[in-house]
Scaffold this motif. Sequence first.
Motif, PDB file in Angstrom:
ATOM      1  N   VAL B  95      -4.515  24.705  30.934  1.00 45.69           N
ATOM      2  CA  VAL B  95      -5.756  23.959  30.980  1.00 45.69           C
ATOM      3  C   VAL B  95      -6.446  24.767  32.459  1.00 45.69           C
ATOM      4  CG1 VAL B  95      -6.978  22.086  31.905  1.00 45.69           C
ATOM      5  CG2 VAL B  95      -5.254  21.933  30.144  1.00 45.69           C
ATOM      6  N   ALA B  96      -5.760  24.768  33.444  1.00 46.12           N
ATOM      7  CA  ALA B  96      -6.331  25.554  34.560  1.00 46.12           C
ATOM      8  C   ALA B  96      -7.136  26.830  34.325  1.00 46.12           C
ATOM      9  CB  ALA B  96      -5.230  25.785  35.416  1.00 46.12           C
ATOM     10  N   LEU B  97      -6.427  27.707  33.668  1.00 44.14           N
ATOM     11  CA  LEU B  97      -6.983  28.991  33.171  1.00 44.14           C
ATOM     12  C   LEU B  97      -8.064  28.710  32.226  1.00 44.14           C
ATOM     13  CD1 LEU B  97      -3.641  30.865  33.096  1.00 44.14           C
ATOM     14  CD2 LEU B  97      -5.613  31.693  34.279  1.00 44.14           C
ATOM     15  N   LYS B  98      -8.190  27.975  31.331  1.00 41.52           N
ATOM     16  CA  LYS B  98      -8.986  27.515  30.247  1.00 41.52           C
ATOM     17  C   LYS B  98     -10.385  27.156  31.063  1.00 41.52           C
ATOM     18  CE  LYS B  98      -6.731  26.159  26.188  1.00 41.52           C
ATOM     19  NZ  LYS B  98      -6.494  25.264  25.303  1.00 41.52           N
ATOM     20  N   LYS B  99     -10.401  26.429  32.354  1.00 36.17           N
ATOM     21  CA  LYS B  99     -11.675  25.992  32.955  1.00 36.17           C
ATOM     22  C   LYS B  99     -12.266  27.162  33.583  1.00 36.17           C
ATOM     23  CE  LYS B  99     -11.113  21.264  34.205  1.00 36.17           C
ATOM     24  NZ  LYS B  99      -9.681  21.033  33.812  1.00 36.17           N
ATOM     25  N   LEU B 100     -11.347  28.404  33.588  1.00 33.58           N
ATOM     26  CA  LEU B 100     -12.318  29.509  34.135  1.00 33.58           C
ATOM     27  C   LEU B 100     -12.932  30.280  32.954  1.00 33.58           C
ATOM     28  CD1 LEU B 100      -9.638  31.121  36.674  1.00 33.58           C
ATOM     29  CD2 LEU B 100     -11.871  30.046  37.227  1.00 33.58           C
ATOM     30  N   SER B 101     -11.898  30.515  31.730  1.00 34.89           N
ATOM     31  CA  SER B 101     -12.529  31.238  30.754  1.00 34.89           C
ATOM     32  C   SER B 101     -13.270  30.562  30.004  1.00 34.89           C
ATOM     33  CB  SER B 101     -11.393  31.943  30.132  1.00 34.89           C
ATOM     34  OG  SER B 101     -10.393  31.034  29.653  1.00 34.89           O
ATOM     35  N   PRO B 106     -15.689  23.661  22.502  1.00 36.89           N
ATOM     36  CA  PRO B 106     -15.733  22.296  21.603  1.00 36.89           C
ATOM     37  C   PRO B 106     -14.581  21.701  21.191  1.00 36.89           C
ATOM     38  CG  PRO B 106     -16.052  24.413  20.136  1.00 36.89           C
ATOM     39  CD  PRO B 106     -15.889  24.750  21.651  1.00 36.89           C
ATOM     40  N   PHE B 107     -14.698  20.516  20.620  1.00 34.54           N
ATOM     41  CA  PHE B 107     -13.501  19.611  20.225  1.00 34.54           C
ATOM     42  C   PHE B 107     -12.376  19.443  21.248  1.00 34.54           C
ATOM     43  CE2 PHE B 107     -14.076  23.104  17.008  1.00 34.54           C
ATOM     44  CZ  PHE B 107     -15.229  22.463  16.074  1.00 34.54           C
ATOM     45  N   GLY B 108     -13.010  19.380  22.724  1.00 35.17           N
ATOM     46  CA  GLY B 108     -12.045  19.141  23.570  1.00 35.17           C
ATOM     47  C   GLY B 108     -10.913  20.149  23.882  1.00 35.17           C
ATOM     48  N   LEU B 109     -11.037  21.087  23.279  1.00 30.24           N
ATOM     49  CA  LEU B 109     -10.089  22.367  23.403  1.00 30.24           C
ATOM     50  C   LEU B 109      -9.645  22.763  24.929  1.00 30.24           C
ATOM     51  CD1 LEU B 109     -10.705  24.197  20.204  1.00 30.24           C
ATOM     52  CD2 LEU B 109      -8.577  22.991  20.764  1.00 30.24           C
ATOM     53  N   LEU B 162     -17.369  37.245  18.434  1.00 26.09           N
ATOM     54  CA  LEU B 162     -18.269  37.639  19.543  1.00 26.09           C
ATOM     55  C   LEU B 162     -19.373  36.768  19.739  1.00 26.09           C
ATOM     56  CD1 LEU B 162     -19.065  41.397  18.591  1.00 26.09           C
ATOM     57  CD2 LEU B 162     -17.672  40.521  20.434  1.00 26.09           C
ATOM     58  N   HIS B 163     -19.881  36.141  18.942  1.00 25.34           N
ATOM     59  CA  HIS B 163     -21.220  35.172  19.001  1.00 25.34           C
ATOM     60  C   HIS B 163     -20.703  33.736  19.259  1.00 25.34           C
ATOM     61  CE1 HIS B 163     -23.522  38.714  18.577  1.00 25.34           C
ATOM     62  NE2 HIS B 163     -22.884  39.071  17.624  1.00 25.34           N
ATOM     63  N   TRP B 164     -19.658  33.215  19.420  1.00 26.90           N
ATOM     64  CA  TRP B 164     -19.256  31.855  19.726  1.00 26.90           C
ATOM     65  C   TRP B 164     -18.445  31.821  21.073  1.00 26.90           C
ATOM     66  CZ3 TRP B 164     -16.273  28.173  15.888  1.00 26.90           C
ATOM     67  CH2 TRP B 164     -16.455  26.687  16.346  1.00 26.90           C
ATOM     68  N   PRO B 165     -19.103  32.527  22.254  1.00 31.68           N
ATOM     69  CA  PRO B 165     -18.402  32.517  23.353  1.00 31.68           C
ATOM     70  C   PRO B 165     -17.899  31.297  23.788  1.00 31.68           C
ATOM     71  CG  PRO B 165     -20.749  32.572  23.603  1.00 31.68           C
ATOM     72  CD  PRO B 165     -20.391  32.571  22.180  1.00 31.68           C
ATOM     73  N   GLU B 166     -18.328  29.997  23.477  1.00 28.14           N
ATOM     74  CA  GLU B 166     -17.803  28.733  24.065  1.00 28.14           C
ATOM     75  C   GLU B 166     -16.415  28.505  23.770  1.00 28.14           C
ATOM     76  OE1 GLU B 166     -20.487  28.853  22.226  1.00 28.14           O
ATOM     77  OE2 GLU B 166     -22.165  28.345  23.644  1.00 28.14           O
ATOM     78  N   LEU B 167     -15.936  29.297  22.285  1.00 30.00           N
ATOM     79  CA  LEU B 167     -14.752  29.208  22.000  1.00 30.00           C
ATOM     80  C   LEU B 167     -13.790  30.543  22.479  1.00 30.00           C
ATOM     81  CD1 LEU B 167     -12.598  27.167  20.677  1.00 30.00           C
ATOM     82  CD2 LEU B 167     -13.385  27.882  18.456  1.00 30.00           C
ATOM     83  N   PHE B 168     -14.644  31.606  21.881  1.00 31.08           N
ATOM     84  CA  PHE B 168     -13.806  32.764  21.751  1.00 31.08           C
ATOM     85  C   PHE B 168     -13.990  33.718  23.055  1.00 31.08           C
ATOM     86  CE2 PHE B 168     -14.078  31.596  17.411  1.00 31.08           C
ATOM     87  CZ  PHE B 168     -12.846  31.295  17.117  1.00 31.08           C
ATOM     88  N   LYS B 169     -14.740  33.257  23.880  1.00 31.48           N
ATOM     89  CA  LYS B 169     -15.041  33.899  25.116  1.00 31.48           C
ATOM     90  C   LYS B 169     -15.903  35.371  24.961  1.00 31.48           C
ATOM     91  CE  LYS B 169     -12.886  34.551  29.694  1.00 31.48           C
ATOM     92  NZ  LYS B 169     -13.168  36.086  29.952  1.00 31.48           N
TER      93      LYS B 169
END
Lengths: 299, 361
Positions: B95-101, B106-109, B162-169
């Motif tokens: 989770v700590a790294l996900k906060k950065l990236s 979505p979906f609370g992932l 590429l175009h869903w940066p919230e999930l795939f960066k």
Amino acid sequence: MEYFVQQFVNALAFGSEYALVALGLAVVFSIMGLVNFAHGEVIASACYCVFLAVAVGLSQPWLAILLALAAAGAASVLLERVAFRPVRNAPTTTGLLTAFGVSIILQNLFQLLISPRPQAVPVLNGLNATWHVGGFTVSSLQVMEFLAAALSIGALVLFLNRSTLGIAMRAAARDFSTVRLMGIRANRVIAMAFAISGVLAGVAAVFILARRGSVSPDMGFGLVMKAFVACVIGGFGSLSGAAVGGMLLGFIEVGLLVALPQEHGGLKEALTYVIVIAILVYRPEGLLGSRQELGDKEI
Amino acid sequence: MTTDALPATPSAASRWILRGLTGGIITALPVVAIGLYFIGFAPNYYQHLAAAALVNLIIVVGLQVFMGNSGVPQLGHSAFVGLGAYGLAILATPVALKKLSIPHAPFGLSQITLSPVIAIPISFVVVAVLALVSGRIISRLSGVAATIVSLAFLVIVHSVFLHWPELFKGNQAFFGIPKIFGLPAIIAGAVAAIVIARLFRESATGLQLRATADNLQAAEALALDSRALRRRAWLLSALICGAAGMLYAGFAGTISPKVFYFQQVFLTLAMLILGGMGTVTGAMLGTILLSFGLEAIRSVETGVSVLGIQMPAMLGLSGVALGVVIVLCMALRPQGISGRYELDEAIGALLRRNSRMDKAE
């Protein structure tokens, strides 16, 4: 209204470009069953020829256009002679993978010999002007692209219906061995198919150059991918199917461009393909295609 | 051949399992040998190269499962590799790294971290669902259209990455994936993939699918449902490719969308074609030969190589080599090096011939 007309012309232009490239693929496929992945590199070769000619001092736009058409035709015929003749009678898969390999080789050769980065080719930029037609503002390039595509397709239809070689080509698409029994040379029919396919690609190349003003090694691949999809929706191997499919693809793309909000614009390509695949769910053989499973007994 | 029909031999059902298992293990032996050599004697850098090559081997085996048995060229398999890799990355990254990236996933992932034991099965389920959906469509299409649509599927998946940066960066690298796999795990994965692919080839489904590739009309006249057979092969192929993606993500710790795109498709396709797409042995041979060959070319090409197999063609030379391999194979030997026979079948035939010659003398 203005916006609507502009987008309509835009769709016509995109559609004509896809139709031109898709027709080039369909002409070759219908006659020798080759899925020509290297078609995009024919377009790129034509553009690189213009790039090199400009580098040594060519500055006349009409000369550049002629050069692009000639180079595309020559590149296409040359590829047939060098790469595709050895696999002419092989199964479709073999031809498809050969063409895929040729496409990889050419893309990497452009990288290796010229540059991996886009190179500017400003010679045709003059074609891109703004016209005012009856109160509407349209891009000259888009109008010309549609007209050029319509002219080329008209000429192709005339050729296929009136000339001996054209009729032989149509017959060859049905049954090549019978055509050969009538005394028509196989090599000539196939070379002509590749030449036509190349020149159609050349017409598309002219407009791509005029619009982008640059060349890059992978410029043809994405386009040919779309043209293939156009062929698939139209029905693979059907010439009218390729033209219709190309136009339809152009309208779907522009429709999505209009409908999608700005921040999701990047998904245009993905959604285009999703729509196309949805069409295939209902018509797996394409809009104008026929079922191929009948094999030799097809009438 | 008559000896096979004696009552003492095991029943038909267990015979194909036995043949698939032994064949798969024999085919996997060279891979294990090379892998163990790299673990034991090679410096760290070469272990990375070996891991990348083995991940490619799993992808090639996955490609072979569909393409080799059905005869339909498929160019979209990298989509499943990417889906597997991103599935593991998104679920298992702390989770700590996900906060950065990906703080706005979505979906609370972005709030959860699953242990790999749970993340891996969930990723497989995601891959399987997408494979079932795409497989339904692709199995309906005739050969060429299926190839084009598989390619379109790859473009769709890549475009979503590429175009869903919230999930795939988006275009950036996704980092911080726990490095849960080492070289031994990847070797184990490769062996498992080879054995599974071989079992599939020998199974009733595999045999029937190969029959539809040989002659579709004849096979359908024998009441074989070519669509159902292709769907099953597509699903298995996708799962194997997804596993390769997970192993890659869990080994490298960093992934980005461009890894799972045309470069990888070109590379793995050339490997399969060189070895011979009809057999699992071909997938193994082609991967080993091209991995070593490309490494040699790359040292000529740049002098210094970057991270290895996954990103060829920095300057184009290795790309040209891949294309030449494909074109020459197609022109001179379309069935690839291995041809129609698996390694164990070839050895068996050789042994039989020798013993016959001994008897003759």
